[in-house]
Design a protein around this motif. Structure first.
Motif, PDB file in Angstrom:
ATOM      1  N   ASN A  16       1.015  -1.007  -0.091  1.00 26.71           N
ATOM      2  CA  ASN A  16       0.082  -0.665  -0.135  1.00 26.71           C
ATOM      3  C   ASN A  16       1.016   1.298  -0.084  1.00 26.71           C
ATOM      4  OD1 ASN A  16       0.604  -0.460   2.696  1.00 26.71           O
ATOM      5  ND2 ASN A  16      -0.620   0.716   3.276  1.00 26.71           N
ATOM      6  N   SER A  17       2.239   1.212  -0.552  1.00 25.77           N
ATOM      7  CA  SER A  17       3.114   2.447  -0.321  1.00 25.77           C
ATOM      8  C   SER A  17       2.884   3.392  -1.394  1.00 25.77           C
ATOM      9  CB  SER A  17       4.281   1.788  -0.533  1.00 25.77           C
ATOM     10  OG  SER A  17       4.099   0.990  -2.021  1.00 25.77           O
ATOM     11  N   THR A  18       1.679   3.577  -2.712  1.00 31.28           N
ATOM     12  CA  THR A  18       1.138   4.385  -3.080  1.00 31.28           C
ATOM     13  C   THR A  18       0.027   5.322  -2.494  1.00 31.28           C
ATOM     14  OG1 THR A  18       1.868   2.982  -5.129  1.00 31.28           O
ATOM     15  CG2 THR A  18       0.363   5.203  -5.721  1.00 31.28           C
ATOM     16  N   LYS A  19      -0.662   4.654  -2.211  1.00 30.18           N
ATOM     17  CA  LYS A  19      -1.669   5.035  -0.737  1.00 30.18           C
ATOM     18  C   LYS A  19      -0.346   6.166  -0.207  1.00 30.18           C
ATOM     19  CE  LYS A  19      -6.427   4.257   1.182  1.00 30.18           C
ATOM     20  NZ  LYS A  19      -5.513   5.000   2.058  1.00 30.18           N
ATOM     21  N   ASP A  23      -1.920   9.683   1.688  1.00 24.54           N
ATOM     22  CA  ASP A  23      -2.441   9.693   2.439  1.00 24.54           C
ATOM     23  C   ASP A  23      -1.561  10.478   3.298  1.00 24.54           C
ATOM     24  OD1 ASP A  23      -4.810   8.613   1.763  1.00 24.54           O
ATOM     25  OD2 ASP A  23      -4.306   7.110   2.811  1.00 24.54           O
ATOM     26  N   ILE A  24      -0.329  10.266   3.786  1.00 28.61           N
ATOM     27  CA  ILE A  24       0.956  10.825   4.959  1.00 28.61           C
ATOM     28  C   ILE A  24       1.432  12.324   4.195  1.00 28.61           C
ATOM     29  CG2 ILE A  24      -0.260   8.974   6.544  1.00 28.61           C
ATOM     30  CD1 ILE A  24       2.726   8.735   6.105  1.00 28.61           C
ATOM     31  N   ALA A  29       5.539   9.183   5.206  1.00 21.80           N
ATOM     32  CA  ALA A  29       5.370   7.486   3.958  1.00 21.80           C
ATOM     33  C   ALA A  29       6.964   6.828   3.988  1.00 21.80           C
ATOM     34  CB  ALA A  29       4.578   8.118   2.747  1.00 21.80           C
ATOM     35  N   ALA A  30       8.239   7.638   3.504  1.00 24.02           N
ATOM     36  CA  ALA A  30       8.985   7.444   3.014  1.00 24.02           C
ATOM     37  C   ALA A  30       9.650   7.059   4.590  1.00 24.02           C
ATOM     38  CB  ALA A  30       9.851   8.157   2.536  1.00 24.02           C
TER      39      ALA A  30
END
Length: 285
Positions: A16-19, A23-24, A29-30
């Motif tokens: 779910n990395s793209t989402k 989202d954050i 995210a990274a």
């Protein structure tokens, strides 16, 4: 210099990395993905494995024995069970070539393919690895046969039931037939189609197809779904491509490619989002 050895190869990939980036935000995210990979590496090391390389939002690792590889995968999934990150994991055992700190061979290719098939929070393993697991350690569920690029025959695939109490190993013996998915139901606005051994092929397109969707975004022959030896294979033949969105939220976009269909979800004729009229529901049962 190259050396040959038998290893259990594990691939893990964030689903779910793209989402998550949407989202954050990119920085958060990274950092979240980086922390996740660092924890995965720690658990792999504790189980006696070695991380071979990072692969974007995933990694490749190897182990001397099958049980350590599966134990590591279970620990990874348990760690991520309630967090923002969810991973799919694939593991296979076999002879590999070690060259310049990297691994090559059929076991690597099959483990990578199993990882790509795994849904979020899922661990998939091949029969070669399953047969090396000690009795009494893990609960396995045979789920199907899947085609691996470059292999003449599909391989048997098992899911590790890591959320249940681990009491015993339960895999299908080599001489016993593996259960295959019997039917695939496709539901469209204008009707329902069931694909199985008796009706092994469904063509989808704008005209002269079994399932006709009269929209200019849909190619004349957009896609074909075919039953083959217990598998359901979707072949995209279109200009705009096809998106498979599973009930778990995982998405797979293909264009002029083939992919296996498992579980349940939505087939979108084009890159998402598309009109509801261009979406088909599917369910393996």
């Amino acid at each position: 210099m190259s050396t040959s050895q038998v290893r259990a190869v594990l691939f893990a990939d964030t689903r779910n990395s793209t989402k998550l980036y949407v989202d954050i935000g990119n920085d958060a995210a990274a950092a979240t993905v980086g922390e996740s990979m660092a924890r995965c590496e720690l658990l792999i090391g504790r189980a006696g494995g070695s991380v071979i390389k990072r692969l974007g939002d995933g990694l490749m690792a190897s182990f001397n024995d099958a049980a350590s590889a599966v134990s590591s995968a279970v620990a990874i999934q348990q760690l991520h069970q309630t967090g923002l990150i969810h991973l799919g994991i694939g593991i296979q055992s076999g002879e590999v070539i070690l060259r310049e700190a990297d691994l090559f061979g059929d076991a690597c290719n099959e483990a990578a393919r199993l990882c790509s098939l795994a849904l979020p929070d899922e661990i998939l393993i091949g029969r070669d690895l399953a047969e090396k697991l000690p009795a009494g350690g893990f609960v396995l569920q045979s789920i199907d046969k899947f085609k691996i690029k470059g292999k003449d025959r599909p391989i048997d695939v098992f899911r590790v039931e890591w959320e249940v109490v681990l009491e015993r190993t339960a895999y299908v013996p080599a001489g016993e037939a593996v259960r295959t998915t019997p039917q695939l139901r496709i539901t469209a606005r204008d009707g329902e189609f069931v694909i199985d051994r008796s009706r092994p092929r469904l063509t989808i397109g704008r005209q002269d197809c079994d399932l006709v969707i009269a929209n200019q975004a849909v190619s004349r022959r957009h896609a074909v779904i075919q039953w083959s030896d217990g598998r359901f294979i979707l072949s995209d033949q279109s200009t705009n491509g096809t998106t498979i969105r599973y009930a778990s939220g995982q998405e797979n976009f293909i264009r002029r490619e083939d992919t296996d269909i498992v579980g349940a979800g939505i087939i979108a004729l084009g890159p998402v989002p598309v009109l509801n009229a261009l979406c088909l529901r599917f369910e393996c049962f």
